[in-house]
Design an enzyme around this catalytic site. Structure first.
Site, short mmCIF file in Angstrom:
data_model
loop_
_atom_site.label_atom_id
_atom_site.label_comp_id
_atom_site.label_asym_id
_atom_site.label_seq_id
_atom_site.Cartn_x
_atom_site.Cartn_y
_atom_site.Cartn_z
N ARG A 100 46.02 37.53 43.79
CA ARG A 100 45.71 38.01 42.29
C ARG A 100 44.49 39.30 42.52
O ARG A 100 44.11 39.76 41.56
CB ARG A 100 45.04 37.09 41.27
CG ARG A 100 46.38 36.10 41.12
CD ARG A 100 46.06 35.34 39.49
NE ARG A 100 45.91 36.35 38.50
CZ ARG A 100 45.62 36.06 37.33
NH1 ARG A 100 45.24 34.68 37.11
NH2 ARG A 100 45.73 36.80 36.30
N ARG A 145 38.36 27.57 40.62
CA ARG A 145 38.36 29.11 40.83
C ARG A 145 36.97 29.72 40.63
O ARG A 145 36.61 30.72 41.56
CB ARG A 145 39.04 29.70 39.43
CG ARG A 145 40.49 29.46 39.35
CD ARG A 145 41.60 29.69 40.63
NE ARG A 145 42.84 29.24 40.32
CZ ARG A 145 43.92 29.87 39.72
NH1 ARG A 145 43.62 30.92 39.17
NH2 ARG A 145 45.03 29.46 39.90
N HIS A 174 41.42 26.23 34.97
CA HIS A 174 40.41 27.14 34.32
C HIS A 174 40.03 26.44 33.00
O HIS A 174 40.55 25.83 32.44
CB HIS A 174 41.37 28.68 33.74
CG HIS A 174 41.28 29.48 34.51
ND1 HIS A 174 42.59 30.45 34.91
CD2 HIS A 174 40.67 29.72 35.67
CE1 HIS A 174 42.15 31.39 35.77
NE2 HIS A 174 41.11 31.00 36.37
N CYS A 268 45.33 32.81 27.92
CA CYS A 268 44.99 33.69 29.25
C CYS A 268 45.92 34.98 29.27
O CYS A 268 45.45 35.74 29.93
CB CYS A 268 45.52 32.71 30.28
SG CYS A 268 46.34 31.65 30.14
#
Ligand code: ARG
Length: 277
Positions: A100, A145, A174, A268
């Site tokens: 990503r 993360r 997340h 998201c």
């Protein structure tokens, strides 16, 4: 005589969001427990489902901007992970996974063109995936993360006090998979996704929070977008929809099953630009 508590009055505030169409959406790698590359993904269906989200946001009177999707970046549809934004300040993500990482440059360029002065994070952090503004502060998730060191960086760059919350379950990787900001003083969250200490913090800050069941959390019901009154959330989160109504909010159920295969939902996909102008 027992009295029924009054349902609070909720006020919608017009918002501005950045979305990215899932033109190149796929599940070709696995960076969270929801992703199984051996399961087929229907990109056309993902596009149609994403379109319902865009239409719903516009239909509620919100402004929707789009960032151009890029081939080879299948998760770019999750635009909220590209930056943390508060009071016009922008901290562009530094993605934990190389798959990503290139999304960050696209976000940086978008924010520059839009007239912001973005700072790219020096430490791994994933934008509004882990940084959610509420009532003058920022709720920040640490876990797979984003690190707590990155919380300090966000505090400096965004100029708001950060409340650190530790994520405790790999499925809720997340903050926005485990908690949703509903208004300037109300949230909903799944207690089991947080450590005991973070549960204490959350309870002290939001004693009347809506608490999700394991069932509603497991359909990513907490990955919700609220404008202060209307709450867009996955359709399968029936319990949360009822709890929201009882608390004066208006649930707006959405079906995004293709995006769920990558571990994502409405929130998201929608990076809230803060403030709106
Ligand atoms: N496949 C993406 C990832 O693992 C999904 C991101 C969804 N975003 C979110 N904020 N939950 O990074």
């Amino acid at each position: 005589m027992p009295t029924t508590p009054a349902v609070p009055t909720r006020t919608a505030v017009r918002r501005r969001y950045l979305l990215c169409p899932p033109t190149y959406f796929a599940v070709t790698y696995s960076i969270n427990p929801w992703m199984d590359p051996s399961h087929p993904v229907d990109t056309g269906a993902a596009l149609r489902q994403w379109e319902t989200l865009r239409r719903a946001l516009r239909g509620l009177g919100h402004q929707v901007e789009t960032i151009t999707p890029q081939p080879g970046l299948p998760d770019m549809v999750f635009a909220a992970n590209g930056a943390a934004v508060a009071d016009g300040r922008v901290l562009v993500a530094r993605f934990r996974h190389p798959e990503r990482a290139p999304e960050a440059a696209a976000h940086r360029a978008w924010f520059r063109r839009a007239g912001y002065r973005p700072t790219t994070a020096a430490l791994p952090s994933e934008g509004q995936g882990d940084f959610l503004p509420i009532g003058g502060r920022i709720l920040a998730g640490s876990g797979p993360r984003t690190s707590t060191a990155a919380h300090r960086e966000a505090e400096l760059i965004l100029g708001r006090p950060v409340v650190s919350l530790s994520l405790a379950d790999p499925r809720y990787y997340h903050l926005d998979t485990a908690l949703a900001v509903l208004s300037e003083d109300q949230v909903m969250y799944y207690p089991a996704a947080f450590t005991t200490e973070s549960n204490r913090t959350l309870h002290a800050l939001f004693p009347r929070a809506i608490l999700a069941t394991g069932q509603d959390a497991a359909v990513l019901g907490l990955n919700a977008v609220s404008d202060g009154r209307r709450v867009l959330l996955p359709e399968a989160a029936h319990g949360l929809a009822a709890q929201l109504e009882a608390d004066g909010f208006v649930p707006v159920p959405l079906r995004l099953p293709e995006l769920l295969k990558a571990g994502g939902g409405p929130k998201c996909c929608a990076l809230e630009l803060h403030p709106t102008s």
